[in-house]
Write a protein that holds these residues in place. Structure first.
Motif, PDB file in Angstrom:
ATOM      1  N   ARG A1171       6.516  39.884 -29.794  1.00  0.00           N
ATOM      2  CA  ARG A1171       7.982  39.707 -29.689  1.00  0.00           C
ATOM      3  C   ARG A1171       8.659  41.061 -29.566  1.00  0.00           C
ATOM      4  NH1 ARG A1171       7.614  35.453 -33.294  1.00  0.00           N
ATOM      5  NH2 ARG A1171       8.163  36.747 -35.096  1.00  0.00           N
ATOM      6  N   LYS A1172       8.148  42.048 -30.317  1.00  0.00           N
ATOM      7  CA  LYS A1172       8.716  43.400 -30.270  1.00  0.00           C
ATOM      8  C   LYS A1172       8.563  43.987 -28.856  1.00  0.00           C
ATOM      9  CE  LYS A1172       8.560  47.829 -32.697  1.00  0.00           C
ATOM     10  NZ  LYS A1172       7.806  48.686 -33.623  1.00  0.00           N
ATOM     11  N   ILE A1173       7.375  43.793 -28.234  1.00  0.00           N
ATOM     12  CA  ILE A1173       7.128  44.299 -26.866  1.00  0.00           C
ATOM     13  C   ILE A1173       8.073  43.607 -25.888  1.00  0.00           C
ATOM     14  CG2 ILE A1173       5.424  44.397 -24.992  1.00  0.00           C
ATOM     15  CD1 ILE A1173       3.242  44.553 -27.260  1.00  0.00           C
ATOM     16  N   MET A1174       8.221  42.248 -26.005  1.00  0.00           N
ATOM     17  CA  MET A1174       9.081  41.491 -25.089  1.00  0.00           C
ATOM     18  C   MET A1174      10.539  41.938 -25.216  1.00  0.00           C
ATOM     19  SD  MET A1174       7.526  37.620 -24.844  1.00  0.00           S
ATOM     20  CE  MET A1174       7.698  37.146 -26.542  1.00  0.00           C
ATOM     21  N   ASP A1175      10.992  42.178 -26.464  1.00  0.00           N
ATOM     22  CA  ASP A1175      12.382  42.627 -26.680  1.00  0.00           C
ATOM     23  C   ASP A1175      12.585  44.035 -26.122  1.00  0.00           C
ATOM     24  OD1 ASP A1175      12.880  40.262 -27.908  1.00  0.00           O
ATOM     25  OD2 ASP A1175      12.701  41.034 -29.970  1.00  0.00           O
ATOM     26  N   GLU A1176      11.571  44.888 -26.292  1.00  0.00           N
ATOM     27  CA  GLU A1176      11.688  46.291 -25.868  1.00  0.00           C
ATOM     28  C   GLU A1176      11.776  46.411 -24.336  1.00  0.00           C
ATOM     29  OE1 GLU A1176       9.091  50.410 -26.217  1.00  0.00           O
ATOM     30  OE2 GLU A1176       8.658  48.776 -27.642  1.00  0.00           O
ATOM     31  N   PHE A1177      10.916  45.622 -23.612  1.00  0.00           N
ATOM     32  CA  PHE A1177      10.859  45.736 -22.148  1.00  0.00           C
ATOM     33  C   PHE A1177      11.640  44.625 -21.443  1.00  0.00           C
ATOM     34  CE2 PHE A1177       7.032  47.913 -23.703  1.00  0.00           C
ATOM     35  CZ  PHE A1177       7.192  49.155 -23.102  1.00  0.00           C
ATOM     36  N   LYS A1178      12.260  43.732 -22.215  1.00  0.00           N
ATOM     37  CA  LYS A1178      13.069  42.631 -21.664  1.00  0.00           C
ATOM     38  C   LYS A1178      12.252  41.819 -20.653  1.00  0.00           C
ATOM     39  CE  LYS A1178      17.580  44.759 -22.396  1.00  0.00           C
ATOM     40  NZ  LYS A1178      17.070  45.882 -23.192  1.00  0.00           N
ATOM     41  N   VAL A1179      11.072  41.390 -21.059  1.00  0.00           N
ATOM     42  CA  VAL A1179      10.182  40.566 -20.226  1.00  0.00           C
ATOM     43  C   VAL A1179       9.677  39.393 -21.060  1.00  0.00           C
ATOM     44  CG1 VAL A1179       9.418  42.486 -18.776  1.00  0.00           C
ATOM     45  CG2 VAL A1179       8.158  41.975 -20.879  1.00  0.00           C
ATOM     46  N   VAL A1196       3.058  38.198 -17.008  1.00  0.00           N
ATOM     47  CA  VAL A1196       4.242  38.963 -17.425  1.00  0.00           C
ATOM     48  C   VAL A1196       5.354  38.658 -16.439  1.00  0.00           C
ATOM     49  CG1 VAL A1196       5.168  41.230 -18.009  1.00  0.00           C
ATOM     50  CG2 VAL A1196       2.724  40.779 -18.291  1.00  0.00           C
ATOM     51  N   THR A1197       6.544  38.192 -16.974  1.00  0.00           N
ATOM     52  CA  THR A1197       7.674  37.807 -16.118  1.00  0.00           C
ATOM     53  C   THR A1197       8.887  38.627 -16.509  1.00  0.00           C
ATOM     54  OG1 THR A1197       6.773  35.559 -16.099  1.00  0.00           O
ATOM     55  CG2 THR A1197       9.034  35.828 -15.311  1.00  0.00           C
ATOM     56  N   GLY A1198       9.645  39.093 -15.439  1.00  0.00           N
ATOM     57  CA  GLY A1198      10.874  39.850 -15.702  1.00  0.00           C
ATOM     58  C   GLY A1198      11.308  40.585 -14.466  1.00  0.00           C
ATOM     59  N   LEU A1199      12.273  41.463 -14.603  1.00  0.00           N
ATOM     60  CA  LEU A1199      12.707  42.290 -13.478  1.00  0.00           C
ATOM     61  C   LEU A1199      11.554  43.216 -13.088  1.00  0.00           C
ATOM     62  CD1 LEU A1199      16.314  43.120 -14.722  1.00  0.00           C
ATOM     63  CD2 LEU A1199      15.719  41.525 -12.910  1.00  0.00           C
ATOM     64  N   PRO A1200      11.425  43.512 -11.757  1.00  0.00           N
ATOM     65  CA  PRO A1200      10.222  44.245 -11.299  1.00  0.00           C
ATOM     66  C   PRO A1200       9.929  45.516 -12.086  1.00  0.00           C
ATOM     67  CG  PRO A1200      11.517  43.489  -9.412  1.00  0.00           C
ATOM     68  CD  PRO A1200      12.326  43.148 -10.633  1.00  0.00           C
ATOM     69  N   GLU A1201      10.955  46.390 -12.298  1.00  0.00           N
ATOM     70  CA  GLU A1201      10.683  47.652 -13.003  1.00  0.00           C
ATOM     71  C   GLU A1201      10.274  47.416 -14.458  1.00  0.00           C
ATOM     72  OE1 GLU A1201      15.217  47.063 -12.870  1.00  0.00           O
ATOM     73  OE2 GLU A1201      13.499  46.791 -11.526  1.00  0.00           O
ATOM     74  N   ASN A1202      10.862  46.381 -15.098  1.00  0.00           N
ATOM     75  CA  ASN A1202      10.512  46.061 -16.497  1.00  0.00           C
ATOM     76  C   ASN A1202       9.087  45.542 -16.605  1.00  0.00           C
ATOM     77  OD1 ASN A1202      13.097  46.766 -17.064  1.00  0.00           O
ATOM     78  ND2 ASN A1202      13.826  44.706 -17.571  1.00  0.00           N
ATOM     79  N   VAL A1203       8.688  44.719 -15.605  1.00  0.00           N
ATOM     80  CA  VAL A1203       7.339  44.126 -15.600  1.00  0.00           C
ATOM     81  C   VAL A1203       6.288  45.231 -15.503  1.00  0.00           C
ATOM     82  CG1 VAL A1203       5.732  42.689 -14.254  1.00  0.00           C
ATOM     83  CG2 VAL A1203       8.044  41.862 -14.753  1.00  0.00           C
ATOM     84  N   GLU A1204       6.539  46.205 -14.605  1.00  0.00           N
ATOM     85  CA  GLU A1204       5.572  47.302 -14.414  1.00  0.00           C
ATOM     86  C   GLU A1204       5.401  48.103 -15.719  1.00  0.00           C
ATOM     87  OE1 GLU A1204       6.554  49.756 -11.080  1.00  0.00           O
ATOM     88  OE2 GLU A1204       6.562  48.055  -9.684  1.00  0.00           O
ATOM     89  N   GLU A1205       6.518  48.436 -16.365  1.00  0.00           N
ATOM     90  CA  GLU A1205       6.458  49.206 -17.620  1.00  0.00           C
ATOM     91  C   GLU A1205       5.719  48.439 -18.712  1.00  0.00           C
ATOM     92  OE1 GLU A1205      10.327  50.479 -18.836  1.00  0.00           O
ATOM     93  OE2 GLU A1205      10.723  51.538 -16.956  1.00  0.00           O
ATOM     94  N   ALA A1206       5.999  47.127 -18.790  1.00  0.00           N
ATOM     95  CA  ALA A1206       5.363  46.289 -19.826  1.00  0.00           C
ATOM     96  C   ALA A1206       3.861  46.205 -19.601  1.00  0.00           C
ATOM     97  CB  ALA A1206       5.982  44.892 -19.827  1.00  0.00           C
TER      98      ALA A1206
END
Length: 1288
Positions: A1171-1179, A1196-1206
């Motif tokens: 949950r901490k990782i998902m909140d941090e990277f908004k994915v 992993v689902t989210g905005l492209p730049e957030n997904v790559e970082e996560a």
């Protein structure tokens, strides 16, 4: 772990074994015998079979050894028969049964019809409860009573005694025996007598020692008396055979006769059966007393005389000096040393008494033995020594140690050494055997030396008033110092008022503790003490329940000590002590708290007419609860049985005023209450109210109970509010202004006294007499209220001349009342009953109203018509007049019938008959209601004519007339004609009437409300009955039934409710606007959010209802979301959903291969890490479910730049965690599998070989139900097999 229970062939024996494997209990012959005798309380040995032995289980006979056979026991007593011992003794039953028979002539209760019940049964139950025995009663053919008693021996004997005493008739007899034999019948501590009474079931009474009688009385049954008499005579006969003789023997020779340790005299007593009493050494008597049978006694006396004469001839004495302090060592504990010397040498040692100053010890014995004895005496005297060790008194407790630990080490090594510490002395005394004392002395001296080297003490002076602050709450401060510096701090008690504090311990610790204590004391001297004045009523609130609130304050200001006064002192002073700044802060904090309490404790009293209290409370307290909650106040109403009309409101001032306004508005709505404001200067308010409100109360009572409200003192307002019925308000206003005018000019007050019983007479009926005095003089007369302490005091207020005149008139009336006269009048006997019924209620009322006049009517049965009156002359005349009026009313009494349908009677009566009681009081009439008719419906069947009778013959005409009222409808009113008619009108006014109100049918269910709450509320509020038609009738008409006065209000209230419901209906129509929005189903979970968080936020923000399609419904389009609410709100909610969809469409999903072994580490405990990782990277990160085709695939689902970082982050975590996993698996290879995994192999349970159930048909399994193969303890066994061995 498993619990195996092994049942043996021996009944009642079960062996419990705990083990990790299957186990067998081995019980040998010896261990069983020892176990039975209780000699070996050890555990039963257990043989645990290991894995190798498991393949070879024990045989059935090994596991369950057979019982011994008869033959084996007879052949060889020494050899064991089987594995069981042959020493088993038969067990004696602890329960016994006895049968007692009570002949018919001796039975106390002979009623044959009540057998098994009545007094006899009660007694038996009592005996069973008291003794614990079980009783069974039966009647014999001769009507004698047989009682079977079962239980323990002592219980049976006690029950038998009770049965004889309580169920059998008692006889008594006396037996005479010599007085000196009585004590032998009683026995030691009365035991012999109790035993005799229990055995014979009798009561034996022995005369007291000071009674000269020798007669012993025995009470009980004839049989019991005979037994007891025989036993008593037997005891006496035994004593007749005995004799007593006294022999004078010099005291010095007593030890020789007694022998060492009293053995010689004991032997003589045993051989001759004679009791010999030698006085102890401390008693200065020379005679030896012999008791026993004459012949044997003579033998004992002869033997002792012989010993005495021999010793007198052979013995001689020597005297030696031994230090007084050593005498006790010669004597030894309990004289053992003297006995020891006597035993070894035959020499007696005589020691002078302890109170004597003599040090001479005399040895008496045969000359050749004296030398040996002397040596022993000196040896004993010198075997013990007394020594002392110098040790400062402050070290004593360190030498003793905590709970005596240090000293215990010495005393355990040398138990004979006695060590004594004397408080205040700088020495320790040791006493004991010389060698032990020397060793102990060395050890203690070593301890003292060591302590002096490493211990120190210091004494400091600190003012005793600071001592309790140094100690702290529950010793917190001082205990901290003791623990921190490892020292002992001795603070003198408060009672000593001493300033000296002593610190003892390690020199460094002592100095540090000293420094800290002096610093604390110095700080306290610089501290500030402040007295805070807080009203005592707030103390408990500030402290809080179990001290919770004061604990919070102390935690907030830990350096401040807060002391509240003792509740018994009634003091308002709270003392704060601590550093100046902290005390100031604490003071401000507490003052603010008190200000809040004062604000919340503002209290006002609202006078409300008693009859309206129930309306203010409401049904089930609904109204008052609502007012309390909305105004945030505490509202206290007087008790129902109280005369008080005042409602007290407590809380913040503004809230109290709001609650007061609401309560007054309820009263105003309910009754025709007028409210008038009068301007009277504030300076006159106190004088108008009078002492304890007496003056204003007299005006309120005189004016029909109006309420007069003065403004709060100090408010500066001149406005006085008068509230009540219009006519009474005007009257009160006029009187109040007149009184104010008098007060402004010049007011004069006089007090006069009169007996309380005269007050009613002075006031007169309806206040007529006192009003006459006021009208004629212009002065106001105030009588004491019921709660006033001084009930004799009457106050007159007004102008001086008016007051003097009123005083004169009242004193004249009181003087007349004090003049007691006796008079009589004639009253027809037929009216007497009216005055004396109901415990003379009418006479009591006359006495109360006319100054306590006593009215005496002639006794019932006498035909006299003379009634006597005694009291004050005026009171007697007035009472005579009142009695005459009552008689005229009785003679003029008529009976009137009032026809009101029975269905309305309950309503007419009112709650608890209150309405009827009011009418009877107002009109002085009596009202009688008819009995209720069980079946009030008139029969429509024709009357059957029998035997030629004409229809209706024998019936009252009005019963036959269909137009006439039924008997059950007629209410009878008795009294004077004009009053009966007025009461009839009042009754008819109470008959409820019905009106109809048109309410649209579709609103009926809303009018009724949930579970009828709406309609009930209206019925309670308007005191009417509202009838809503049944749904199937589809009618718009609602009927309201009640008193005419209440119907208009109820109708208006109902129509008002209809308007509200119609408005709500229109609002519901507006709120039901629906809007659909098309959204791809894959986005639905995101719109809903975790646990519905996102969709709930949209619903609350826009006040709408959002419905998602049902996944299971195939006919429903899955991409339609329905929004319901106001049109404007639904559009706003739609836009919010589309915004979320827009964001979701920009998102991408990527699958990442992630080793499944690290999934748990990445997810974390309860999903915290992921949950901490998902909140941090908004994915959004989804892990595969168990059983998925690819267990390593993570989405992993989210905005492209957030997904790559996560993805980069979790791959880094995988690399880190995987190294740990590989290392752990490598170690696992070398580790032995855990024991619990091995144990998981299926268990074979408990296995035996050659069991009866697996044997060939020739060997039959034992029969479990057979009493021969499995006999019970104590049961009779057939002699043919004798499984228990030979009988004993």
């Amino acid at each position: 772990m498993r619990f195996v229970s092994i049942k043996s062939g021996f009944p009642g024996l079960c062996v419990g074994v705990r083990s990790t494997m299957s186990s067998v209990a081995v019980l040998t012959q010896e261990s069983f015998a020892e176990h039975r005798s209780g000699l070996v309380p050890q555990q039963i040995k257990v043989a645990t079979l290991n894995s190798e032995e498991e393949s070879d289980p024990p045989t059935y006979k090994d596991a369950f050894p057979p019982l011994p056979e008869k033959a084996a026991c007879l052949e060889s007593a020494q050899e064991p028969a089987g594995a069981w011992g042959n020493k088993i003794r038969p067990i004696k039953a602890s329960v016994i049964t006895q049968v007692f028979h009570v002949p018919l002539e001796e039975r106390k209760y002979k009623d044959m019809n009540q057998f098994g019940e009545g007094e006899q049964a009660k007694i038996c139950l009592e005996i069973m409860q008291r003794t614990g025995a079980h009783l069974e009663l039966s009647l014999a053919k001769d009507q004698g009573l047989s009682i079977m008693v079962s239980g323990k021996l002592d219980a049976v004997m006690k029950a038998r005694k009770d049965i004889v005493a309580r169920l059998q008739t008692q006889a008594s007899a006396t037996v005479a025996i010599p007085k000196e034999h009585h004590r032998f019948v009683i026995g030691k501590n009365g035991e012999k007598l109790q035993d005799l009474e229990l055995k014979t079931a009798t009561k034996i009474q022995i005369p007291r020692p000071d009674d000269p009688s020798n007669q012993i009385k025995i009470t009980g049954t004839k049989e019991g008396i005979e037994k007891a008499r025989h036993e008593v005579l037997l005891i006496s006969a035994e004593q007749d055979k005995r004799a007593v003789e006294r022999l004078e023997v010099e005291k010095a020779f007593h030890p020789f006769i007694a022998g060492p340790y009293n053995r010689l005299v004991g032997e003589i007593m045993q051989e001759t059966g004679t009791r010999i009493n030698i006085p102890p050494p401390s008693v200065n008597r020379t005679e030896i007393v012999f008791t026993g049978e004459k012949e044997q006694l003579a033998q004992a006396v002869a033997r002792i005389k012989k010993i005495y004469e021999e010793k007198k001839k052979k013995t001689t004495t020597i005297a030696v000096e031994v230090k007084k302090s050593q005498h006790k060592y010669v004597i030894g504990p309990k004289g053992n040393s003297l006995q020891e010397i006597l035993e070894r040498t035959g020499v007696s040692v005589e020691i002078p008494p302890s109170d004597s100053i003599s040090e001479t010890v005399i040895l008496r014995g045969e000359p050749e033995k004296l030398g040996q004895a002397l040596t022993e005496v000196y040896a004993k005297a010198n075997s013990f020594t007394v020594s002392s060790v110098a040790a400062p008194s402050w070290l004593h407790r360190f030498i003793i140690g905590k709970k005596g630990q240090n000293l215990a080490k010495i005393t355990q090594q040398m138990p004979k050494v006695h060590i004594e510490f004397t408080e205040g002395e700088d020495r320790i005394t040791l006493e004991g055997p010389t060698e032990d004392v020397n060793v102990a002395q060395e050890q203690i001296e070593g301890m003292v030396k060591d302590l002096i080297n490493r211990m120190d003490y210091v004494e400091i002076n600190i003012d005793h008033k600071f001592h309790r602050h140094l100690i702290g709450k529950s010793g917190a401060n001082i205990n901290r110092i003791k623990d921190q510096y490892k020292v002992s701090v001795r603070i003198p008690p408060d009672s000593e008022k001493s300033n000296l504090i002593r610190i003892e311990g390690d020199p460094q610790g002592v100095q540090q503790a000293k420094r800290e204590l002096l610093e604390l004391a110095s700080r306290m001297e610089n501290e500030r003490t402040k007295d805070l004045i807080i009203e005592q009523r707030f103390h408990r609130t500030i402290i809080g329940q179990k001290g919770e609130r004061i604990r919070e304050i102390r935690d907030k200001f830990p350096e401040v000590i807060i002391n509240f006064p003792d509740p018994a002192q009634k003091s308002d002073i709270v003392q704060l002590r601590g550093p100046k700044n902290e005390v100031e802060k604490c003071t401000k904090y507490m003052q603010k708290m008190v200000a809040d309490l004062v604000e919340n404790s503002y209290s006002i009293s609202v006078p409300i007419f008693k009859q309206f209290h129930k309306n203010i409370i409401g049904k089930g307290g609904a109204n008052i609860k609502k007012i309390r909650e909305e105004s945030n106040t505490k509202i206290d109403l007087p008790a129902e049985n109280s005369n008080s009309e005042t409602i007290i409101i407590t809380g913040k001032r503004a809230n109290c005023e709001a609650a007061r306004s609401r309560i007054l508005s309820i009263q105003k709505d309910l009754a025709n209450i007028a409210e008038v404001e009068v301007s009277i200067p504030a300076k006159l308010h106190n004088s108008l109210i009078g002492t304890k409100g007496r003056l204003i109360r007299s005006i309120m009572e005189e004016c029909g109970g109006v309420h007069i409200h003065f403004p709060v003192e100090g408010s500066g307002s001149d406005t006085v509010v008068i509230r009540g019925p219009s006519s009474d308000v005007e009257k009160a206003k006029k009187q109040l202004l007149h009184l104010a005018e008098e007060k402004q000019t010049k007011s004069f007050t006089v007090d006069i006294r009169a007996k309380p019983e005269y007050h009613k007479f002075l006031i007169g009926k309806g206040g007529g007499k006192i009003r006459k005095v006021r009208d004629s003089t212009g002065a106001r007369v105030i009588f004491p209220a019921a709660e006033d302490k001084d009930q004799d005091l009457i106050t007159i207020i007004g102008k001086e001349d008016a007051v003097r005149e009123a005083q004169k008139e009242l004193e004249a009336l009181i003087q007349n009342l004090d003049n007691v006269v006796e008079d009589s009048m004639l009253v027809d006997p037929k009216h007497h009953r009216h005055f004396v019924i109901r415990r003379g209620q009418v006479l009591r009322e006359i006495a109360e109203e006319y100054g306590g006049v006593m009215v005496s009517f002639p006794r019932s049965g006498t035909q006299s018509d003379r009634v006597t009156l005694k009291g004050a002359k005026d009171c007697v005349e007035a009472a005579k007049k009142r009695i005459q009026e009552i008689i005229e009313d009785l003679e003029a009494q008529v009976t009137l019938e009032c026809a009101i349908p029975q269905k309305f009677h309950r309503s007419v009566m009112g709650p608890k008959g209150s309405r009827i009681q009011q009418i009877t009081r107002d009109f002085s009439v009596q009202i009688k209601f008819p009995d209720r008719e069980e079946n009030p419906v008139h029969s429509t069947e024709p009357v059957v004519q029998e035997n030629g009778d004409e229809a209706g013959e024998g019936r009252e005409a009005k019963d036959c007339d269909p137009g006439s009222p039924r008997r059950c409808d007629i209410i009878v009113i008795s009294g004077r004609k004009e009053k009966c008619e007025a009461a009839k009108e009042a009754l008819e006014a109470l008959v409820p009437v019905t009106i109809e109100v048109e309410v649209p049918f579709d609103l009926h269910r809303y009018v009724i409300g949930q579970k009828g709450s709406g309609i009930r509320k209206m019925m309670d509020e308007f005191e009417v009955n509202i009838h809503v038609p049944a749904p199937e009738l589809q009618s718009d008409i609602i009927a309201i039934t009640g008193l005419a006065a209440n119907l208009d209000r109820a109708k208006a209230g109902l129509l008002e409710r209809v308007k509200e419901l119609q408005a709500e209906q229109e609002d519901r129509a507006l709120r039901s606007f629906k809007l659909s929005v098309t959204v791809d189903p894959k986005y639905h979970p995101k719109i809903i959010g975790r646990k519905g968080a996102v969709i709930t936020q949209i619903r609350l923000e826009h006040d709408v209802n959002i419905q998602f399609p049902d996944k299971d419904d195939g006919n429903q389009p899955q991409d339609q979301i329905t929004i319901t609410g106001y049109e404007k709100n639904t559009e706003a909610a739609r836009d919010a959903i589309l915004r979320i969809v827009g964001e979701l469409e920009q998102m991408v999903s990527e699958d990442v291969p992630l080793d499944h072994r690290v999934h748990a580490r990445i997810i974390g405990a309860r999903g915290k890490a992921i949950r901490k990782i998902m909140d941090e990277f908004k994915v959004d990160i989804r892990f595969p479910q168990s059983g998925a085709p690819d267990p390593n695939c993570v989405t992993v689902t989210g905005l492209p730049e957030n997904v790559e970082e996560a993805i980069d982050h979790i791959l880094n975590l995988e690399e880190e965690y995987l190294a740990d996993v590989v290392d752990s698996e490598a170690l696992q290879v070398y580790m032995k599998p855990p024991a619990h995994e091995e144990a998981k192999a299926p268990s074979r349970g408990f296995v035996v070989r050659d069991a009866p159930w697996t044997a060939s048909s020739s060997e039959k399994a034992p029969d479990m139900s057979s009493s021969e193969e499995f006999p019970s303890f104590g049961a009779q066994v057939a002699p043919k097999t004798l499984p228990w061995g030979p009988k004993r």
